[in-house]
Design a protein around this motif. Structure first.
Motif, PDB file in Angstrom:
ATOM      1  N   ILE A 206       0.833  -1.207   0.000  1.00  0.00           N
ATOM      2  CA  ILE A 206       0.000   0.000   0.000  1.00  0.00           C
ATOM      3  C   ILE A 206       0.867   1.256   0.000  1.00  0.00           C
ATOM      4  CG2 ILE A 206      -1.845   1.247   1.189  1.00  0.00           C
ATOM      5  CD1 ILE A 206      -2.713  -1.376  -0.135  1.00  0.00           C
TER       6      ILE A 206
ATOM      7  N   LEU B 241       1.624   1.736  -3.505  1.00  0.00           N
ATOM      8  CA  LEU B 241       0.418   2.230  -4.188  1.00  0.00           C
ATOM      9  C   LEU B 241       0.260   3.729  -3.953  1.00  0.00           C
ATOM     10  CD1 LEU B 241      -2.324   1.704  -5.702  1.00  0.00           C
ATOM     11  CD2 LEU B 241      -3.320   1.167  -3.473  1.00  0.00           C
TER      12      LEU B 241
ATOM     13  N   ARG C 276       2.676   5.620  -6.003  1.00  0.00           N
ATOM     14  CA  ARG C 276       2.282   5.649  -7.417  1.00  0.00           C
ATOM     15  C   ARG C 276       1.151   6.642  -7.651  1.00  0.00           C
ATOM     16  NH1 ARG C 276       2.322   0.094  -7.082  1.00  0.00           N
ATOM     17  NH2 ARG C 276       0.063  -0.071  -7.422  1.00  0.00           N
ATOM     18  N   VAL C 277       0.082   6.547  -6.847  1.00  0.00           N
ATOM     19  CA  VAL C 277      -1.079   7.402  -7.139  1.00  0.00           C
ATOM     20  C   VAL C 277      -0.757   8.877  -6.933  1.00  0.00           C
ATOM     21  CG1 VAL C 277      -2.760   5.582  -6.668  1.00  0.00           C
ATOM     22  CG2 VAL C 277      -2.194   7.233  -4.860  1.00  0.00           C
ATOM     23  N   SER C 278       0.200   9.182  -6.056  1.00  0.00           N
ATOM     24  CA  SER C 278       0.515  10.594  -5.830  1.00  0.00           C
ATOM     25  C   SER C 278       1.670  11.061  -6.708  1.00  0.00           C
ATOM     26  CB  SER C 278       0.791  10.854  -4.348  1.00  0.00           C
ATOM     27  OG  SER C 278       1.739   9.960  -3.853  1.00  0.00           O
ATOM     28  N   GLY C 279       2.073  10.225  -7.669  1.00  0.00           N
ATOM     29  CA  GLY C 279       3.058  10.656  -8.662  1.00  0.00           C
ATOM     30  C   GLY C 279       4.480  10.724  -8.141  1.00  0.00           C
TER      31      GLY C 279
ATOM     32  N   VAL D  53       7.214   9.159 -10.453  1.00  0.00           N
ATOM     33  CA  VAL D  53       7.461   9.727 -11.780  1.00  0.00           C
ATOM     34  C   VAL D  53       7.955  11.162 -11.652  1.00  0.00           C
ATOM     35  CG1 VAL D  53       5.759   8.298 -12.987  1.00  0.00           C
ATOM     36  CG2 VAL D  53       5.040  10.477 -12.004  1.00  0.00           C
TER      37      VAL D  53
ATOM     38  N   LYS E 285       2.152  16.752  -4.905  1.00  0.00           N
ATOM     39  CA  LYS E 285       2.348  15.314  -4.697  1.00  0.00           C
ATOM     40  C   LYS E 285       2.299  14.958  -3.212  1.00  0.00           C
ATOM     41  CE  LYS E 285       5.254  14.761  -8.778  1.00  0.00           C
ATOM     42  NZ  LYS E 285       6.099  13.785  -9.475  1.00  0.00           N
ATOM     43  N   GLN E 286       2.966  15.771  -2.385  1.00  0.00           N
ATOM     44  CA  GLN E 286       2.996  15.483  -0.945  1.00  0.00           C
ATOM     45  C   GLN E 286       1.599  15.631  -0.337  1.00  0.00           C
ATOM     46  OE1 GLN E 286       5.419  14.170   0.667  1.00  0.00           O
ATOM     47  NE2 GLN E 286       7.028  14.375  -0.886  1.00  0.00           N
TER      48      GLN E 286
ATOM     49  N   VAL F 258      -1.359  15.402  -1.924  1.00  0.00           N
ATOM     50  CA  VAL F 258      -2.224  14.316  -2.410  1.00  0.00           C
ATOM     51  C   VAL F 258      -1.914  13.024  -1.660  1.00  0.00           C
ATOM     52  CG1 VAL F 258      -2.684  12.802  -4.390  1.00  0.00           C
ATOM     53  CG2 VAL F 258      -2.684  15.285  -4.700  1.00  0.00           C
TER      54      VAL F 258
ATOM     55  N   ARG G  25      -0.680  12.634   1.308  1.00  0.00           N
ATOM     56  CA  ARG G  25      -1.144  12.717   2.686  1.00  0.00           C
ATOM     57  C   ARG G  25      -2.657  12.532   2.794  1.00  0.00           C
ATOM     58  NH1 ARG G  25       0.635  15.169   7.200  1.00  0.00           N
ATOM     59  NH2 ARG G  25      -0.991  15.260   8.770  1.00  0.00           N
ATOM     60  N   ILE G  26      -3.405  13.231   1.918  1.00  0.00           N
ATOM     61  CA  ILE G  26      -4.873  13.151   1.998  1.00  0.00           C
ATOM     62  C   ILE G  26      -5.350  11.738   1.649  1.00  0.00           C
ATOM     63  CG2 ILE G  26      -7.015  13.974   0.916  1.00  0.00           C
ATOM     64  CD1 ILE G  26      -5.664  16.763   0.714  1.00  0.00           C
ATOM     65  N   VAL G  27      -4.775  11.159   0.592  1.00  0.00           N
ATOM     66  CA  VAL G  27      -5.210   9.817   0.180  1.00  0.00           C
ATOM     67  C   VAL G  27      -4.818   8.791   1.245  1.00  0.00           C
ATOM     68  CG1 VAL G  27      -4.979   8.026  -1.581  1.00  0.00           C
ATOM     69  CG2 VAL G  27      -5.175  10.417  -2.268  1.00  0.00           C
TER      70      VAL G  27
END
Lengths: 308, 308
Positions: free
Chosen positions: A11, A14, A17-20, A23, A31-32, A34, A36-38
């Motif tokens: 996780i 994951l 990855r989802v917060s970029g 990449v 990114k940081q 996103v 944290r919130i997710v």
């Protein structure tokens, strides 16, 4: 506050990855935030054992309710929390005094007619109690601020705002008043009523799901600004409203509840050029000197465009 | 992970108020979940020093983007995270085996035409590569499940889905196929292409802000269900797709990438009643016995209604 599952490498990867974070490109701060919130939401889902039905039900609810996000935000205290953070930042920077700030709400319309010194706000169709409000805009030394703009807006006696309530005339109960050489402003209007969030709307459903109501006490909104001073966003409440200390938007603040004086004697009525008893509010705004141009500006947020 | 401000009595009381903990009525679980989510968001706002501009910009973004929440959710891995939680719950309950689950996505339409044993999915207008897919639905002992419903949906060669793409015929590339006495299903269609989230939409803007793309590899969706068995939501991926292991929705899983066999010999083409080379996929679904009726049911989520 820990979820074993969220802490697993699977996780955590994951989340990266989802917060970029795996990449290039994009904005590092975003990114940081996103991530944290997710991560917090994954943790809440896991700890509360939130079912797919609950998750998708909530997503659908938010989707349907998007037009009411501007009401859901104050209902969940975000607007008030942002005010408290700004108060704290001021305190840390040694800035004190001035009229207290409180929330803007989602119902401001820019571009209201501009008047010098005095304006009548209502269009005469609302047979509510007549209101006379006046006062001075001063600096922290008590010196008048001439040429300040008092941008005022409030609901009618049904609790509705022009523009959003299409049955009202354009800019009804909305004016910009420029202070005179003594820093004075004055307006005639009607005493507004409080309002409730739209019946059966998502805000009401959300508040109802946690046992809350969606009522605001009667209030009048103000932006007060002048070159060289910090922009002030505030409201006054009408004393005596049953929801005065039970505002669904958490916006009532000490220092923003002026006395209301009722006048019934013929001389006072005549002196105001009126023919009925009226309520009078005397309220002054104290502006704080800006340290930068940005402090003089209203912050950005989604707002309706000026009325064409 | 601590915000000094959020821990103050003032903000703790605000959180109690907004989540309805200071009033009766409402749902106790909802109150706890609302308090947790709002508290986490306040903390994130405070720790990242999120400005009013950033807050209101995000709120406006979500408001505009609400119609894409069904894409934002998988883009942020929520759908995949829910799958992993269901896997974990199965493992904890001693349930193993069966075809792996993976995400449904937001593009299912109920009520597709029902066929026995075989169906053609495409309406013949898409000149893509012909696909022949077939297999058996079995239980965990390898016994055929007759009368199972294989509900299949996939994109066309432009990556678009019927119903959402109004240029396609109703239920194009969507069918329900009932397995025969040997548990067999089969369909003819075209090999789908992957798709990207809508250009300039909020999902693409969100992904772009963290440096990500919004592409999915080519895939085919399935619901497989039969009385007495757990409902299966899954997908297969088309092997060889450049985004096979870089799905924006994080849905690719081992065990769901069958081989694709290309046939160009005349006899094989004739045997299938075709007149062009075709791609063949042989893929079986293994269903797990349900311990309750609820396990046989598809969970609720916002879905489009059947086509009238």
């Amino acid at each position: 506050m820990a979820s074993r599952l969220v802490q697993t490498p699977e996780i955590q990867k994951l989340l990266d990855r989802v917060s970029g974070l795996t990449v290039g490109g994009g904005d590092p701060r975003t990114k940081q935030i996103v991530r944290r919130i997710v991560s917090d939401l994954y943790t809440t889902i896991d700890e509360f054992d939130i079912t797919p039905d609950e998750f998708w039900g909530t997503l659908g609810f938010l989707q349907q309710g998007a037009m009411e996000f501007g009401l859901i935000a104050p209902g969940l205290g975000f607007d008030h929390f942002l005010d408290i953070r700004m108060d704290e930042a001021d305190k840390a920077a040694g800035i004190e005094g001035g009229t207290p700030r409180t929330i803007e709400g989602p119902l401001y319309v820019p571009g209201a007619p501009l008047a010098k010194g005095f304006a009548r706000l209502d269009d005469g169709t609302d047979k509510g109690e007549v209101l006379v409000m006046h006062g001075r805009v001063t600096d922290q030394d008590g010196q008048p601020v001439a040429g300040a703009i008092v941008d005022v807006w409030h609901a009618n006696t049904l609790g509705n705002y022009s523009y959003f309530d299409k049955s009202q005339t354009d800019y009804n109960n909305r004016r910009r008043i420029e202070t005179d050489a003594e820093g004075k402003y004055k307006f005639h209007s009607i005493v507004p009523s409080g309002y409730a969030v739209p019946p059966q709307g998502t805000t009401e459903r959300l508040l109802g799901s946690v046992g809350r109501h969606g009522n605001r006490p009667a209030h009048i909104h103000f932006f007060v600004s002048a070159p060289g001073y910090r922009h002030l966003t505030t409201q006054i409440n009408i004393a005596g409203d049953p929801f005065l200390y039970d505002d669904f938007a958490q916006a009532t603040r000490e220092g923003l509840i002026p006395d209301v004086v009722r006048h019934e004697d013929a001389e006072a009525i005549r002196a105001e050029g009126l023919n009925t008893p009226f309520a009078e509010i005397d309220f002054g705004f104290t502006l704080v000197k800006a340290r930068s141009e940005a402090e003089g500006e209203l912050h950005a947020r989604p707002r309706v465009p000026p009325i064409a």
